[in-house]
Design an enzyme around this catalytic site. Structure first.
Site, short mmCIF file in Angstrom:
data_model
loop_
_atom_site.label_atom_id
_atom_site.label_comp_id
_atom_site.label_asym_id
_atom_site.label_seq_id
_atom_site.Cartn_x
_atom_site.Cartn_y
_atom_site.Cartn_z
N ASN A 88 0.84 -1.19 0.00
CA ASN A 88 0.00 0.00 0.00
C ASN A 88 0.88 1.25 0.00
O ASN A 88 2.10 1.16 -0.13
CB ASN A 88 -0.95 -0.04 1.20
CG ASN A 88 -2.29 0.59 0.89
OD1 ASN A 88 -2.35 1.63 0.25
ND2 ASN A 88 -3.37 -0.04 1.34
N HIS A 118 23.19 2.52 11.78
CA HIS A 118 24.45 3.21 12.00
C HIS A 118 25.21 2.53 13.14
O HIS A 118 24.60 1.98 14.05
CB HIS A 118 24.22 4.69 12.33
CG HIS A 118 23.66 5.46 11.18
ND1 HIS A 118 24.47 6.13 10.28
CD2 HIS A 118 22.39 5.64 10.75
CE1 HIS A 118 23.72 6.69 9.36
NE2 HIS A 118 22.46 6.42 9.63
N ALA A 163 -0.79 -3.29 13.58
CA ALA A 163 -0.47 -1.91 13.20
C ALA A 163 0.37 -1.23 14.28
O ALA A 163 0.15 -1.42 15.47
CB ALA A 163 -1.75 -1.13 12.96
N LYS A 183 5.66 -8.64 20.08
CA LYS A 183 5.67 -9.93 20.77
C LYS A 183 4.47 -10.74 20.29
O LYS A 183 3.44 -10.18 19.89
CB LYS A 183 5.58 -9.74 22.28
CG LYS A 183 6.80 -9.07 22.89
CD LYS A 183 6.65 -8.98 24.40
CE LYS A 183 7.78 -8.37 25.14
NZ LYS A 183 8.87 -7.78 24.53
N ARG A 186 -0.96 -14.28 20.10
CA ARG A 186 -1.66 -15.56 20.11
C ARG A 186 -1.47 -16.26 18.77
O ARG A 186 -1.09 -15.61 17.79
CB ARG A 186 -3.14 -15.39 20.41
CG ARG A 186 -3.90 -14.60 19.35
CD ARG A 186 -5.39 -14.61 19.62
NE ARG A 186 -6.13 -13.73 18.75
CZ ARG A 186 -6.49 -14.02 17.50
NH1 ARG A 186 -6.16 -15.17 16.95
NH2 ARG A 186 -7.17 -13.15 16.78
#
Length: 191
Positions: A88, A118, A163, A183, A186
């Protein structure tokens, strides 16, 4: 200056430190910038999604891609993208190291995949010293809006990244992961 792909790939591979302002690196980056700008402008001004502009830039671009503007990549020649890829608006693929994207991957707006970083040492950093690590996004992955993915990460098959997440470590297959750092929330629900 012509683009010396082998030179830049040898410089950037395996996470070795290199100078981001090396003239051959800059030439490769400018070539990708010119190509992606031409692609984005053609979409905006002619409604023409001309993948023939991007195919020579990429290492691989599978069948049936759909890439919205403003698309940007660092070099292009380190990008391997599978079939049925959807990106997108405002997707950035900083392919200083290889980015490998499988089949049927969907990427939401404003996602960044950043293989480059860096160095920590402030003196070396002031002299434009950077390094890069590859990213792998396996088949069937869905990446939500505003996600950032850093170098050295693999996202497993069919995973969903929520998101706004920041992916700093590997994500296994068939899970939903979210957060900063991302993390596992489920496993996927399947029928």
């Amino acid at each position: 200056m012509t683009v010396n792909i082998n030179y830049v790939q040898n410089l950037t591979k395996a996470g070795q430190v290199y100078n981001d302002l090396d003239p051959k690196v800059v030439a490769a980056r400018n070539h990708a910038l010119k190509t992606t700008r031409a692609y984005n402008n053609k979409v905006y001004h002619q409604n023409d999604y001309d993948y023939q502009l991007l195919r020579p830039l990429f290492k691989q671009l599978g069948s049936a891609p759909y890439i919205e503007p403003n698309f940007y990549c660092e070099f292009g020649f380190n990008l391997s993208i599978g079939d049925n890829f959807f990106a997108n608006h405002d997707v950035v693929l900083m392919d200083c190291a290889p980015i490998t994207i499988g089949n049927d991957v969907n990427i939401a707006p404003k996602v960044g995949v950043y293989t480059v970083n860096h160095v920590e040492d402030p003196v070396a950093r002031a002299h434009h010293q950077i390094y890069a690590r590859p990213v792998v996004i396996e088949d069937g992955v869905w990446i939500g809006a505003g996600v950032n993915i850093v170098g050295g990460v693999t996202i497993g098959q069919n995973a969903i990244i929520g998101a706004g997440s920041v992916v700093t470590q590997d994500i296994p297959a068939n899970v939903i992961a979210a957060g900063n750092p991302a993390k596992v929330i489920r496993p996927l629900k399947t029928n």
